[in-house]
Design an enzyme around this catalytic site. Structure first.
Site, PDB file in Angstrom:
ATOM      1  N   HIS A   6      95.767  40.833 -22.681  1.00  0.00           N
ATOM      2  CA  HIS A   6      96.539  42.055 -22.921  1.00  0.00           C
ATOM      3  C   HIS A   6      97.363  41.901 -24.206  1.00  0.00           C
ATOM      4  O   HIS A   6      97.814  40.802 -24.531  1.00  0.00           O
ATOM      5  CB  HIS A   6      97.539  42.284 -21.787  1.00  0.00           C
ATOM      6  CG  HIS A   6      96.937  42.757 -20.503  1.00  0.00           C
ATOM      7  ND1 HIS A   6      95.600  42.990 -20.327  1.00  0.00           N
ATOM      8  CD2 HIS A   6      97.529  43.068 -19.310  1.00  0.00           C
ATOM      9  CE1 HIS A   6      95.396  43.415 -19.078  1.00  0.00           C
ATOM     10  NE2 HIS A   6      96.543  43.458 -18.441  1.00  0.00           N
ATOM     11  N   ARG A  30     106.619  43.434  -4.343  1.00  0.00           N
ATOM     12  CA  ARG A  30     107.391  43.153  -5.563  1.00  0.00           C
ATOM     13  C   ARG A  30     108.766  43.808  -5.595  1.00  0.00           C
ATOM     14  O   ARG A  30     109.728  43.219  -6.057  1.00  0.00           O
ATOM     15  CB  ARG A  30     106.604  43.604  -6.801  1.00  0.00           C
ATOM     16  CG  ARG A  30     105.437  42.697  -7.130  1.00  0.00           C
ATOM     17  CD  ARG A  30     104.723  43.205  -8.370  1.00  0.00           C
ATOM     18  NE  ARG A  30     103.458  42.516  -8.579  1.00  0.00           N
ATOM     19  CZ  ARG A  30     102.420  43.054  -9.191  1.00  0.00           C
ATOM     20  NH1 ARG A  30     102.483  44.297  -9.653  1.00  0.00           N
ATOM     21  NH2 ARG A  30     101.312  42.370  -9.339  1.00  0.00           N
ATOM     22  N   GLY A  74      92.228  43.109 -16.023  1.00  0.00           N
ATOM     23  CA  GLY A  74      93.267  43.631 -15.150  1.00  0.00           C
ATOM     24  C   GLY A  74      92.702  44.455 -14.006  1.00  0.00           C
ATOM     25  O   GLY A  74      93.364  44.651 -12.986  1.00  0.00           O
ATOM     26  N   LYS A  82     105.621  50.281 -12.898  1.00  0.00           N
ATOM     27  CA  LYS A  82     105.783  48.856 -12.568  1.00  0.00           C
ATOM     28  C   LYS A  82     106.500  48.145 -13.706  1.00  0.00           C
ATOM     29  O   LYS A  82     107.384  47.316 -13.484  1.00  0.00           O
ATOM     30  CB  LYS A  82     104.409  48.200 -12.363  1.00  0.00           C
ATOM     31  CG  LYS A  82     103.740  48.502 -11.036  1.00  0.00           C
ATOM     32  CD  LYS A  82     102.353  47.854 -11.009  1.00  0.00           C
ATOM     33  CE  LYS A  82     101.557  48.304  -9.794  1.00  0.00           C
ATOM     34  NZ  LYS A  82     100.153  47.816  -9.848  1.00  0.00           N
ATOM     35  N   GLN A  98      95.463  46.931 -22.751  1.00  0.00           N
ATOM     36  CA  GLN A  98      95.161  46.095 -21.599  1.00  0.00           C
ATOM     37  C   GLN A  98      93.660  45.876 -21.427  1.00  0.00           C
ATOM     38  O   GLN A  98      92.874  46.819 -21.478  1.00  0.00           O
ATOM     39  CB  GLN A  98      95.767  46.722 -20.335  1.00  0.00           C
ATOM     40  CG  GLN A  98      97.279  46.811 -20.415  1.00  0.00           C
ATOM     41  CD  GLN A  98      97.935  47.386 -19.169  1.00  0.00           C
ATOM     42  OE1 GLN A  98      98.790  48.263 -19.279  1.00  0.00           O
ATOM     43  NE2 GLN A  98      97.583  46.907 -17.996  1.00  0.00           N
ATOM     44  N   CYS A 148     100.980  41.903 -14.580  1.00  0.00           N
ATOM     45  CA  CYS A 148     100.615  41.140 -15.780  1.00  0.00           C
ATOM     46  C   CYS A 148     101.377  41.589 -17.032  1.00  0.00           C
ATOM     47  O   CYS A 148     101.937  40.774 -17.760  1.00  0.00           O
ATOM     48  CB  CYS A 148      99.116  41.244 -16.018  1.00  0.00           C
ATOM     49  SG  CYS A 148      98.432  42.887 -15.792  1.00  0.00           S
TER      50      CYS A 148
END
Lengths: 360, 360
Positions: B257, B115, B175, B228, B171, B144
């Protein structure tokens, strides 16, 4: 010279002898916890009189081996009573607190009825103990989320001024009462069994779900619960201009609230210093192990007194801000325990000498 | 004049004919949803090849009436494949994505492996569609929570610059994968039956409990999940200096979420204007009824595509800030749907012409 008749002024302190105590709302979640805590803490009780609405009266409660009949609240219910611990909702408190004080009792009220009344002290004993002694018969117990938050904010605010607070809550079903806890259990089982959960106590099913706090919305778009956090925190901490914004969320947890708290200060606040202050703060327990990734959880505090704080860290987005996380038992420190601590304070004023940095 | 041998450059677009698709991690929660979505969206599939680790290979899956044998990923697994949808974790992606691209496939990777690689586009099709076409064989699907957040931030940031974002997440178990969802169900039943829940998938029981996201902690005191959100949001939105702080929390919800988002802008942002922008934003659904106190909940979005946004309000603590709340299906828009939308974009570049305000 004329002598004018005045109402008797209630004593500011509670007498040190064993007290005659009425519990208004004795059958609710907080009322039940009040009974547990009076026993656990060895509070000196001469008489315990459980009161409830006519609907809930007539039940028997057991307390310290005694059977106590729950009596309906009424005009004579407070005769001879020293202290009323009230937890039966705002309208009940508005109706009966004046009756109780007229009968000579001190009322510690867990509802929101009197919290923002300038004549009524709003007290977290670890934060603003001195405020308690300015009462005129009624003292207010703050909202659960506010109590937990001020325990963490006050020791920090005493060191460096706070500029702004952004808080998101994770509030348990218990905040909506014993029936909401039971509904969460029931509907969770429904979902696990493949059924469709239909709520009757809360506005939506909380089973494996969550929703924004359903207290009435104000024109600002904030709900009452969020505005309680703002206004009550200001009053308790003696910071009438404190900038605070809250998002209150009900989550499928039974009886402990959590809060993610972002605090901007007027100047940088070293994390180590904040950690030391919070570790030493009354009513606070640090649960913080960065090696094992272990921080407070609702199950850590359920049925326990302290507010657990952890993962205190420098906010990466603002050199003057800290982030922290806290959990506290909603029924205990968020309600019943704090009320009893106020009563203990009124019996032992010397305990009020070392406030952590709140309003006097 | 010399001719140097070069690796074939993969096509930037996917061909418009039906594709030969490999799903790496076909047996996981996201892999299963990829199968559902390829069917639901009528994605043109010439061949579907489910791949998994040798441990999970050998199972049969059913897709559109066909039985498909899950094959072990290996050196020859990508022969003839046009597109790999990878969702089997970072180490699997690091090992096999280069093999797949060498075989001529385009890889859309749901792990965090690539990423932040400057050579790899990180794409939310509604936010930065143009970025997708700069790929060299691998494209990354964001985390996510980041996908859901950028869908709400991008339309606002396109109108007025963002100064700082403070976000708290709620969350779901999904996940952490299908096994975490199953553990939440199992341990919830244990608690309801009066037992002691003992977790083996997640580090703590999530049954009627919650905890700070358990991804590895960094020296800053933030966990990887929180970082992230910071770094991926910056990359997707093309705002390398965006100030953002996150507290990520795992809650006992199955597959959606939620996020409480506080956004400070450089100047005041009228609520009505923000509401209009979000109501019109691609991928966003407004669920906002102040009369009935009705805002997004996980159950509103479970199994659905849009991110639901609501209770957009002026932050009472800062005239330049807005508060909002959002919910999105973690497995769908938070993972599988976004990956398939990237594939759709690569087949139909014209769809990329109207970005909502992200990085190109």
């Amino acid at each position: 010279m004329t002598v004018s008749a005045t109402l008797p002024s209630p004593p500011r302190h509670l007498p040190s002898r064993p007290l005659r105590i009425a519990i208004l709302g004795a059958t609710g979640a907080v009322g039940q916890e009040l009974l547990v805590l009076l026993h656990e803490r060895g509070f000196p009780v001469a008489e315990l009189r459980p009161l409830a609405s006519p609907r809930s009266a007539g039940q028997d409660l057991e307390w310290q081996g005694e059977r106590l009949r729950v009596q309906p609240v009424g005009a004579d219910a407070f005769e001879g009573i020293d202290l009323v611990l009230a937890s039966a909702g705002g309208s009940v408190s508005r109706q009966w607190a004046p009756v109780a004080t007229a009968a000579g009792a001190v009322v510690i009220d867990n509802s929101s009825a009197f919290r923002m009344d300038p004549a009524v002290p709003l007290v977290v004993p670890e934060v603003n103990p001195q405020a308690a002694f300015a009462h005129s018969g009624i003292l207010a117990n703050p909202n659960c989320t506010t109590i937990l938050l001020t325990l963490a904010l006050a020791p920090l605010a005493a060191r460096r001024p706070i500029r702004r607070v952004v808080v998101s809550t994770y509030q348990s079903a218990s905040g909506a009462g014993a029936r909401a806890m039971e509904e969460l259990r029931d509907l969770s089982r429904t979902v696990l069994d493949g059924g469709e959960p239909v709520s009757t106590v809360l506005p939506h099913s909380l089973a494996f779900n969550l929703f924004l706090h359903n207290s009435p919305l104000q024109p600002s778009g904030y709900c009452e619960e969020e505005l309680k956090m703002l206004h009550e925190t200001r009053k308790i901490m003696g910071l009438p201009d404190l900038r605070l914004t809250a998002t209150c969320v009900r989550v499928p947890v039974l009886r402990a609230h959590s809060e993610a708290v972002n605090i901007e200060f007027e100047e940088p606040f070293p994390v180590m210093e904040a950690r030391e202050l919070l570790a030493a703060a009354p009513g606070v327990e640090l649960i913080e192990n960065f090696e094992t990734n272990r921080f407070p959880m609702p199950t850590d505090v359920t049925g326990r007194d302290p507010v657990a704080v952890g993962r205190i860290r420098q906010d990466l987005s603002d050199p003057r801000a800290l982030e922290l996380w806290l959990c506290g038992d909603q029924i205990r420190k968020g309600a019943a325990l704090n009320a009893i601590q106020i009563a203990e304070l009124l019996r032992d004023p010397a305990a009020a000498d070392a406030p952590a940095g709140g309003a006097v």
